[in-house]
Design an enzyme around this catalytic site. Structure first.
Site, PDB file in Angstrom:
ATOM      1  N   THR A   1      -2.668  -0.014   1.443  1.00 50.60           N
ATOM      2  CA  THR A   1      -3.056  -1.235   2.218  1.00 50.60           C
ATOM      3  C   THR A   1      -3.874  -1.189   3.668  1.00 50.60           C
ATOM      4  O   THR A   1      -3.658  -0.063   4.167  1.00 50.60           O
ATOM      5  CB  THR A   1      -1.758  -2.006   2.474  1.00 50.60           C
ATOM      6  OG1 THR A   1      -1.914  -3.106   3.244  1.00 50.60           O
ATOM      7  CG2 THR A   1      -0.754  -0.958   3.380  1.00 50.60           C
TER       8      THR A   1
ATOM      9  N   ARG B   1       2.494   6.491   4.700  1.00 51.23           N
ATOM     10  CA  ARG B   1       2.534   5.181   5.360  1.00 51.23           C
ATOM     11  C   ARG B   1       2.093   5.696   6.766  1.00 51.23           C
ATOM     12  O   ARG B   1       2.085   6.507   7.408  1.00 51.23           O
ATOM     13  CB  ARG B   1       3.956   4.748   5.403  1.00 51.23           C
ATOM     14  CG  ARG B   1       4.209   3.459   6.368  1.00 51.23           C
ATOM     15  CD  ARG B   1       3.582   2.203   5.659  1.00 51.23           C
ATOM     16  NE  ARG B   1       4.193   0.959   5.931  1.00 51.23           N
ATOM     17  CZ  ARG B   1       3.797  -0.018   5.900  1.00 51.23           C
ATOM     18  NH1 ARG B   1       2.391  -0.227   5.557  1.00 51.23           N
ATOM     19  NH2 ARG B   1       4.216  -1.388   6.218  1.00 51.23           N
TER      20      ARG B   1
ATOM     21  N   THR C   1      -3.575  -5.855   0.138  1.00 46.62           N
ATOM     22  CA  THR C   1      -3.000  -4.533  -0.361  1.00 46.62           C
ATOM     23  C   THR C   1      -3.559  -4.471  -1.765  1.00 46.62           C
ATOM     24  O   THR C   1      -4.135  -5.563  -2.387  1.00 46.62           O
ATOM     25  CB  THR C   1      -1.535  -4.357  -0.444  1.00 46.62           C
ATOM     26  OG1 THR C   1      -1.121  -4.717   1.113  1.00 46.62           O
ATOM     27  CG2 THR C   1      -0.917  -3.306  -1.080  1.00 46.62           C
TER      28      THR C   1
ATOM     29  N   GLY D   1       0.682  -7.967  -2.015  1.00 45.85           N
ATOM     30  CA  GLY D   1       1.457  -9.332  -1.772  1.00 45.85           C
ATOM     31  C   GLY D   1       2.451  -9.532  -0.605  1.00 45.85           C
ATOM     32  O   GLY D   1       3.203 -10.426  -0.622  1.00 45.85           O
ATOM     33  N   GLY D   2       2.484  -8.276   0.159  1.00 45.90           N
ATOM     34  CA  GLY D   2       3.425  -8.567   1.423  1.00 45.90           C
ATOM     35  C   GLY D   2       4.870  -8.549   0.871  1.00 45.90           C
ATOM     36  O   GLY D   2       5.147  -7.678  -0.013  1.00 45.90           O
TER      37      GLY D   2
ATOM     38  N   SER E   1       7.809  -1.240   4.900  1.00 44.75           N
ATOM     39  CA  SER E   1       6.726  -1.675   3.778  1.00 44.75           C
ATOM     40  C   SER E   1       7.635  -2.256   2.659  1.00 44.75           C
ATOM     41  O   SER E   1       8.629  -1.901   2.283  1.00 44.75           O
ATOM     42  CB  SER E   1       5.918  -0.566   3.179  1.00 44.75           C
ATOM     43  OG  SER E   1       5.073  -0.979   2.252  1.00 44.75           O
ATOM     44  N   SER E   2       6.931  -3.311   1.961  1.00 50.65           N
ATOM     45  CA  SER E   2       7.400  -3.943   0.777  1.00 50.65           C
ATOM     46  C   SER E   2       6.609  -3.324  -0.567  1.00 50.65           C
ATOM     47  O   SER E   2       7.106  -3.622  -1.583  1.00 50.65           O
ATOM     48  CB  SER E   2       7.117  -5.329   0.615  1.00 50.65           C
ATOM     49  OG  SER E   2       7.969  -6.236   1.780  1.00 50.65           O
TER      50      SER E   2
ATOM     51  N   ASP F   1       3.769  -4.987  10.857  1.00 50.74           N
ATOM     52  CA  ASP F   1       4.888  -4.747   9.983  1.00 50.74           C
ATOM     53  C   ASP F   1       5.973  -4.272  10.374  1.00 50.74           C
ATOM     54  O   ASP F   1       7.205  -4.186  10.033  1.00 50.74           O
ATOM     55  CB  ASP F   1       4.376  -3.577   8.712  1.00 50.74           C
ATOM     56  CG  ASP F   1       4.154  -4.687   7.460  1.00 50.74           C
ATOM     57  OD1 ASP F   1       4.027  -5.797   7.492  1.00 50.74           O
ATOM     58  OD2 ASP F   1       3.759  -4.043   6.379  1.00 50.74           O
TER      59      ASP F   1
END
Length: 569
Positions: free
Chosen positions: A398, A110, A380, A472-473, A451-452, A422
């Site tokens: 992403t 990340r 993403t 897709g967030g 993060s999702s 984010d």
């Protein structure tokens, strides 16, 4: 697996007292009815958003590489062939299921806040498309760590397919032509982006069948292939990145790049109806929220209620609502905050089950009276891979928004993320429109933003059976939940599971979103009668693989919501 069109007529005893209108039979989704069969193979399978990316991974498998080799090749290839999200200037999570008795691992790469970042550095109306929105990229270090731990082929061999795609170019399809024309025409403030991704002299005139050549990106990738990841973090690429930051008012320094490290983390592990479920740990919220939701749903006999019954949809919405509330309350970078262990426990899920009213929707405000409320995308990409030995990889990475910050590193040809968005930009301000300002995900130097992303591997008896994930967030986690429910509860084949409509609720805004809303008008009316607000949506891009536990055959399904390719051998 049997078709999802087979349903039991009887309802679970737990909900027999509900009004019959809630169980109006629903028509099967037309697309799913006419679904093509999944791609099938015995020795290896790659599924991604780009045919060129899939081919890079597949050729790597055929040359004797394993699933991680193929994942690295695919990831670098997508940085060339799917520039909206494929990247070397972003970050993500790679779930690896070794398939040889070894424990699953999450390679976490990340992005990270620069050392100069502060909690209140952003103004309310600050642009998310700028050098100040860029987090320290993690993708190259992440791919290198995965390759170091698991790869078989030489590093150069797995990066070179991307080099060739960039230097020699590749033929673009209608989807990419449209995407490039959109970004070039809307990037007046980003001349380097227009130069690199424009057709001729920065024009938005791409057509299907044109060849996209990226010489600067090819040179950058060649340096990474020949000199290793240090070329990106401490070498000449780093120099160009920092020069771009300085010219644009960004915060990333050479020290930030040199100190960045990808991490091998223990995955979040849960069980669901006899299956093992592995997802990414914080700073991903996906693994924790997914297991929390599965633990809740395990208390209900969804199959007897029918996949598209209002009661199944109601239970899924209420489950999502609670998990996303906990996401806001508890989750962030575990290196900076303490995250409670109980979130993924079965006991905690049973407590949450007791708060669900089977007759009506819960108001989201009621779930978090301890959180003050203020007055009132294609960003993403995910791919899935499995090799002949059963090693499986689920990778999601992403740039944050589509084409990230829109900042292309001068002379290096690659886009940078705008991942700093984010974080919770406005500390303490959580509102009913979906803005989150809770403390766990506020900015701090060196911290990784929540993060999702939810690359997920489902296994049974030591064997990976389902590999999935999505962009897709905040919708990502719920897209993955829908895939798992489709396959594990309703026994859809992977093609039908990927094609089927998706559902989303994120606590706030207090509205559920359902694909194919008009097809399920009767269910929508029943849900509205229960107090739900239902909106339409298009959600996710879940390129997935299913392994037939009886035959060992690999079934791959690209998600046709955008584009993609499943291929095996």
């Amino acid at each position: 697996m049997p078709s999802f069109l087979t349903r039991r007529a009887l309802l679970s005893l737990a909900v027999l007292c509900l009004p019959l209108v809630l169980f109006w039979p629903l028509k099967p989704q037309p697309e799913a009815q006419a679904a093509q069969r999944p791609a099938k193979a015995k020795h290896g399978m790659v599924v991604s958003v780009s045919a060129h990316g899939t081919q890079a991974g597949l050729e790597t498998l055929k040359k004797g590489g394993n699933a991680v080799d193929a994942a690295v090749a695919t990831a670098f290839a997508l940085a060339v062939t799917y520039p909206a999200a494929g990247n070397i200037g972003g970050g993500g999570f790679m779930m690896v299921y070794p398939g040889s008795g070894e424990e699953p691992v999450c390679i976490e790469y990340r992005e990270m806040a620069p050392a100069a970042a502060t909690k209140t550095m952003y103004k309310k109306d600050e642009s998310i498309y700028s050098c100040r929105a860029v987090g320290v990229p993690g993708t190259v270090r992440g791919m290198a760590l995965a390759h170091q731990k698991f790869g078989k082929l030489p590093w150069k061999d797995v990066v070179m397919p991307a080099v060739r795609l960039a230097e020699s170019g590749f033929v673009i399809d209608a989807v990419l032509a449209s995407s490039l024309n959109w970004i070039v025409s809307s990037a007046d403030e980003f001349p380097e982006l227009r130069r690199v991704l424009g057709k001729e002299n920065g024009k938005a005139d791409w057509r299907p069948g044109d060849r996209l050549v990226q010489k600067d990106l090819g040179a950058t990738l060649r340096l990474i292939a020949e000199d290793g990841p240090d070329a990106f973090y401490v070498g000449s690429i780093a120099d160009k990145l920092v020069a771009t930051m300085q010219a644009g008012g960004g915060l990333i320094t050479k020290s930030d790049l040199a100190h960045y490290q990808a991490k091998a983390r223990k995955p979040i592990h849960g069980t669901y109806r006899g299956y093992d479920v592995y997802g990414p740990p914080p700073p991903a919220s996906g693994g924790t929220c997914l297991v929390e939701m599965l633990n809740i749903l395990e208390n209900f006999d969804l199959k007897s209620q029918g996949r598209w019954s209002p009661q199944t949809l109601h239970l899924m919405i209420e489950t999502m609502r609670r998990a996303y509330c906990d996401r806001a309350r508890y989750l962030g970078d575990a290196d900076f905050i303490k995250i409670p262990d109980f979130l993924t426990s079965k006991d905690y899920a049973r407590k949450l089950v007791n708060t669900i009213d089977l007759r009506k929707a819960t108001r989201s405000e009621e779930l978090a009276k301890d959180i003050p409320l203020a007055a009132g995308g294609d960003s993403t990409t995910h791919f899935s891979i499995i090799d002949k030995d059963g090693m499986a990889v689920a990778n999601t990475y992403t740039l944050e928004r589509s084409y990230g910050s829109r900042v292309v590193v001068n002379g290096a040809g690659f886009l940078l993320n705008n991942e700093m968005m984010d974080f919770n930009w406005r500390p303490g301000i959580t509102d009913r429109e979906g803005a989150i300002g809770t403390e766990p995900n506020q900015i701090a130097p060196g911290k990784r933003m929540l993060s999702s992303q939810t690359p997920t591997i489902v296994a049974k008896d030591g064997r990976a059976l389902l590999i999935t994930g999505s962009p897709g967030g905040r919708t990502i986690i719920n897209t993955v939940l829908c895939i798992l429910v489709n396959v594990l509860d309703f026994e859809m084949d992977i093609r039908a599971a990927v094609d089927a409509p998706r559902l989303h609720h994120a606590w706030f805004p207090d509205a559920a979103r359902l694909e194919e809303k008009s097809v399920y008008a009767d269910a929508v009316k029943s849900l509205q009668a229960m107090g739900h607000r239902i909106e339409g949506t298009k959600q996710g891009d879940a390129h997935s693989i299913w392994v037939d536990p009886k035959t060992g055959e690999y079934d791959g399904a690209e998600d046709r919501r955008i584009s993609g390719k499943a291929a095996g051998y």
